[in-house]
Design a protein around this motif. Structure first.
Motif, PDB file in Angstrom:
ATOM      1  N   ARG A 219       0.816  -1.065  -0.085  1.00  0.00           N
ATOM      2  CA  ARG A 219       0.026   0.061   0.012  1.00  0.00           C
ATOM      3  C   ARG A 219       0.907   1.115  -0.191  1.00  0.00           C
TER       4      ARG A 219
ATOM      5  N   ASP B 188      -7.037   0.208  -3.938  1.00  0.00           N
ATOM      6  CA  ASP B 188      -6.277  -1.064  -3.590  1.00  0.00           C
ATOM      7  C   ASP B 188      -4.631  -0.693  -2.882  1.00  0.00           C
ATOM      8  N   HIS B 189      -4.144   0.648  -3.174  1.00  0.00           N
ATOM      9  CA  HIS B 189      -2.915   0.994  -2.833  1.00  0.00           C
ATOM     10  C   HIS B 189      -2.804   1.963  -1.812  1.00  0.00           C
TER      11      HIS B 189
END
Length: 519
Positions: free
Chosen positions: A326, A357-358
């Motif tokens: 992340r 998602d990151h």
């Protein structure tokens, strides 16, 4: 055609024409010209459903609206066609189910009281859906009325939910009046009841705006976005990351160098705007990009600038940690005139997809600095503005100025800005929204615009405004989403009553059958 027809047989093609018209209206809901479609879409779709057998109406709504909304999503949301039509199918399914419930429970030729079921059900679906929906209130019918400031004032009382209820109630009443057109003047009391409510809402909005004075002391603010040639390398690097390209050490060094040029320009423009009298300066979302190890240096330079110039500097910074899964820290940092950090906020609602998602976990609440000299100043970032509950927590009470850096794209530019303005009217705070590739705006707690800037029609993306900072009392700030919850109770109670009534009728019919003497 169903067996429940009106007093005169309608042409067979007319309901299907209404279905096509309703689907066409749905394709305009995200445009600047959404005001009239917001009123007409529901009326046309309901006309179709009321003239068909229940499951024919359900299938028609589901199929046509999936197609229409899916085509619209192709332009609005970046991504695959499958994703666009998948989202469209989900929304169309809920819409079709609500119309099916109205057809089965209320149906054509019902009493005027029956006109309340569809708006209650639709309002509840919108409200309940926003609680677990990763897109929040995106797609709410209420947003179509952003071009009518008089109507928008209603959200200061009911939130989005009262405006959605009103639009769907119009559709229900219009169809009720058409279905009972053979009754002549007997229809007038029902139509008059709706008209009376609408006039009262318009009068409330008009009086609220007419009586709106200054909400507080005016503060000279500036919003800054760096774009064009100086930002081209940074934008290209971000695009490669989002597309999933794996960076090597040389790629990261080149990306940091390209981003550094844009960061220097942000600092230069900030110093210039401070010299021109700005007391508070806001950068757009992620307009400053650094590697995580470079963040302290950029923060130190911003702090020095704020101290030397005696300004409030809100630095929206995207910092990247290449070695972390992340890797993204999407942050807004407010630095005061003394050069110290007043608060730091990490985006709570990253956009579903690559960003979600990151991104590291976001801040649990909106920070508010009180008695700053420029009002009680709080912050959020872009997509956070699509979640009304984000600004209803205890820490956000008393918020007078919301800083909302954003990053959009051309197809949602105007729409996303208008949605954000609803948060200002709901809670009664002033707002400065600076958007990269979008529409920037400065508004007060009534939604009145003091400055607006279109990223795509100007070369220098600097928004300047004399923005009154203060708080406008609203009932919504006290009762929250009570109207949405109450609509749900009414709709669910209605469904429950219909089910119990149906079971009771079957039981009585069975009893009568059993009580008949043998022939």
């Amino acid at each position: 055609m169903s067996g429940e027809e009106g007093p005169r047989r309608l042409p067979v093609f007319l309901p299907w024409l209404a279905l096509a018209g309703g689907a066409g209206m749905s394709m305009l809901l995200n445009s600047r010209g959404s005001l009239l479609p917001g009123w007409l879409m529901g009326a046309l779709l309901l006309f179709f459903v009321r003239q068909q057998r229940p499951w024919v109406g359900f299938a028609g709504i589901l199929g046509v609206n999936t197609l229409a909304t899916g085509l619209t999503n192709l332009e609005v949301f970046p991504g695959s066609a499958a994703g666009s039509f998948g989202m469209a199918f989900g929304g169309a399914l809920f819409l079709a189910l609500v119309f099916l419930a109205d057809r089965l429970i209320v149906g054509p030729r019902a009493s005027f009281a029956g006109t309340l079921f569809l708006p209650a059900a639709m309002t509840w679906v919108e409200f309940f859906g926003s609680l677990g929906n990763p897109f929040g209130t995106w797609g709410s019918l209420a947003y179509t009325q952003a071009g009518a400031p008089v109507l928008v004032q209603l959200v200061s009382v009911t939130g989005l939910w009262g405006l959605t209820f009103l639009l769907v109630w119009f559709a229900s009443v219009a169809n009720w009046a058409f279905e009972h057109r053979d009754e002549g003047r007997r229809v007038l009391p029902g139509v008059a009841a709706f008209a009376g409510v609408l006039v009262a809402i318009l009068a409330f909005g008009a009086l609220r705006l007419a009586g709106a004075g200054s909400v507080g002391e005016r503060v000279q603010v500036a919003g800054i976005t760096v774009a064009g040639e100086v930002a081209a390398g940074r934008e290209a690097g971000l695009s490669r990351l989002i597309q999933g390209e794996v960076f090597g050490d040389e790629d990261w060094r080149a990306f940091a160098e390209a981003s550094g040029a844009a960061n220097e320009e942000l600092l230069r423009l900030s110093a210039r705007e401070a010299g021109r009298g700005a007391k508070l300066i806001l950068w757009s979302e992620g307009n400053a990009v650094v590697l995580a190890e470079q963040l302290p240096d950029l923060l130190a330079r911003g702090s020095a600038l704020a101290r030397e110039r005696g300004v409030w500097l809100a630095m929206a910074v995207a910092s990247l940690e290449p070695s972390a899964e992340r890797m993204l820290r999407n942050e807004l940092i407010l630095v005061g005139p003394e050069g110290s950090v007043a608060w730091r906020y990490v985006k709570a609602r990253p956009v579903p997809g690559w960003e979600a998602d990151h991104s590291i976990p976001g801040s649990p609440e909106v920070p508010v600095l009180r008695d700053s000299g420029v009002g009680n100043v709080g912050g959020a970032i872009c997509f956070d503005g699509d979640f009304p509950a984000q600004f209803a927590g205890p820490t956000a009470r008393g918020l007078e100025l919301l800083l909302l850096p954003a990053s959009d794209w051309r197809s949602i530019s105007s729409l996303h800005m208008r949605q954000a303005v609803f948060r200002a009217v709901e809670q009664g705070f002033s707002m400065l929204r600076q958007a990269n590739q979008g529409t920037s705006v400065a508004v007060d707690g009534y939604g009145r615009v003091y400055g607006e800037l279109d990223h795509f029609t100007t070369e220098e993306r600097v928004l300047r405004a004399e923005l009154p900072v203060g708080r406008v009392p609203t009932l919504y700030a006290r009762i929250g989403d009570a109207v949405g919850a109450l609509s749900g109770l009414v709709a669910l109670g209605w469904v429950g009553w219909a089910i119990v009534g149906g079971l009771a009728r079957r039981w009585r019919a069975r009893e009568r059958l059993h009580a008949q003497p043998d022939a």
